[in-house]
Design an enzyme around this catalytic site. Structure first.
Site, PDB file in Angstrom:
ATOM      1  N   HIS A  98       1.303   1.342  10.143  1.00 27.35           N
ATOM      2  CA  HIS A  98       1.151   1.913   8.806  1.00 27.35           C
ATOM      3  C   HIS A  98       1.245   0.808   7.777  1.00 27.35           C
ATOM      4  CE1 HIS A  98       5.379   2.138  10.061  1.00 27.35           C
ATOM      5  NE2 HIS A  98       5.696   1.894   8.810  1.00 27.35           N
ATOM      6  N   HIS A 100       2.245   0.105   3.963  1.00 25.01           N
ATOM      7  CA  HIS A 100       2.934   0.619   2.777  1.00 25.01           C
ATOM      8  C   HIS A 100       2.169   0.171   1.530  1.00 25.01           C
ATOM      9  CE1 HIS A 100       7.017   1.504   4.629  1.00 25.01           C
ATOM     10  NE2 HIS A 100       6.542   0.674   5.544  1.00 25.01           N
TER      11      HIS A 100
HETATM   12  P1  AMP Z   1       8.753   1.321   8.488  1.00 24.54           P
HETATM   13  O1  AMP Z   1      10.195   1.087   8.221  1.00 24.54           O
HETATM   14  O2  AMP Z   1       7.851   0.224   7.980  1.00 24.54           O
HETATM   15  O3  AMP Z   1       8.472   1.684   9.924  1.00 24.54           O
HETATM   16  O4  AMP Z   1       8.353   2.572   7.571  1.00 24.54           O
HETATM   17  C1  AMP Z   1       8.478   3.884   8.001  1.00 24.54           C
HETATM   18  C2  AMP Z   1       8.450   4.721   6.755  1.00 24.54           C
HETATM   19  O5  AMP Z   1       8.242   6.071   7.131  1.00 24.54           O
HETATM   20  C3  AMP Z   1       9.738   4.673   5.934  1.00 24.54           C
HETATM   21  O6  AMP Z   1       9.468   4.169   4.641  1.00 24.54           O
HETATM   22  C4  AMP Z   1      10.172   6.129   5.917  1.00 24.54           C
HETATM   23  O7  AMP Z   1      10.752   6.505   4.684  1.00 24.54           O
HETATM   24  C5  AMP Z   1       8.898   6.863   6.191  1.00 24.54           C
HETATM   25  N1  AMP Z   1       9.053   8.177   6.768  1.00 24.54           N
HETATM   26  C6  AMP Z   1       9.888   8.549   7.770  1.00 24.54           C
HETATM   27  N2  AMP Z   1       9.765   9.865   8.025  1.00 24.54           N
HETATM   28  C7  AMP Z   1       8.811  10.329   7.174  1.00 24.54           C
HETATM   29  C8  AMP Z   1       8.240  11.612   6.924  1.00 24.54           C
HETATM   30  N3  AMP Z   1       8.608  12.698   7.622  1.00 24.54           N
HETATM   31  N4  AMP Z   1       7.302  11.722   5.954  1.00 24.54           N
HETATM   32  C9  AMP Z   1       6.914  10.653   5.235  1.00 24.54           C
HETATM   33  N5  AMP Z   1       7.425   9.403   5.420  1.00 24.54           N
HETATM   34  C10 AMP Z   1       8.355   9.256   6.361  1.00 24.54           C
END
Ligand code: AMP
Ligand code: ZN
Length: 112
Positions: A98, A100
């Site tokens: 993903h 950001h």
């Molecule tokens: P990373 O730390 O780069 O793997 O980012 C994962 C992101 O997913 C974090 O910023 C979380 O806040 C986000 N996240 C986790 N669960 C959900 C969810 N159910 N809906 C939207 N974002 C989420």
């Protein structure tokens, strides 16, 4: 992948706050936003992280979608940040690739 959070969003099992979708990508608001605009752009295909990305078209589309959303939400000129976290030291917590997109506040450098 059945136990992957973002695959469940792509399949519709979990319904995120979607801001963009096309044939290969889904973009939705982060549930714990770190800026006034915090969007995650994910490929619909399960790819664990940037190490596993071998599709230049898909990579380009992730980046162009981030720029397009920044423009759409009015942050192209003021600025924004795009981040791929990869594995533990990169701070990756969801192991589905993903990008950001963060905007709406002044970012600091170096990042934490
Ligand atoms: P990373 O730390 O780069 O793997 O980012 C994962 C992101 O997913 C974090 O910023 C979380 O806040 C986000 N996240 C986790 N669960 C959900 C969810 N159910 N809906 C939207 N974002 C989420
Ligand atoms: Zn997945």
């Amino acid at each position: 992948m059945t136990d992957c959070l973002f695959c469940k969003m792509v399949s519709g099992e979990i319904k995120p706050d979607v801001v963009f979708e096309d044939d290969r990508l889904l973009a939705f608001r982060d549930i714990h936003p770190q800026a006034p605009l915090h969007v995650l752009i994910v490929p619909k295909l399960h790819i664990a992280n940037l190490n596993e990305l071998d599709d230049a078209d898909l990579g380009g589309r992730l980046l162009q979608t981030a720029a397009g959303l920044a423009e759409q939400f009015g942050y192209a000129e003021s600025g924004y940040r795009t981040v791929f976290n990869c594995n533990n030291d990169g701070g990756q917590t969801v192991h589905h690739l993903h990008l950001h997109l963060l905007a709406g506040r002044r970012m600091v450098w170096p990042p934490g």
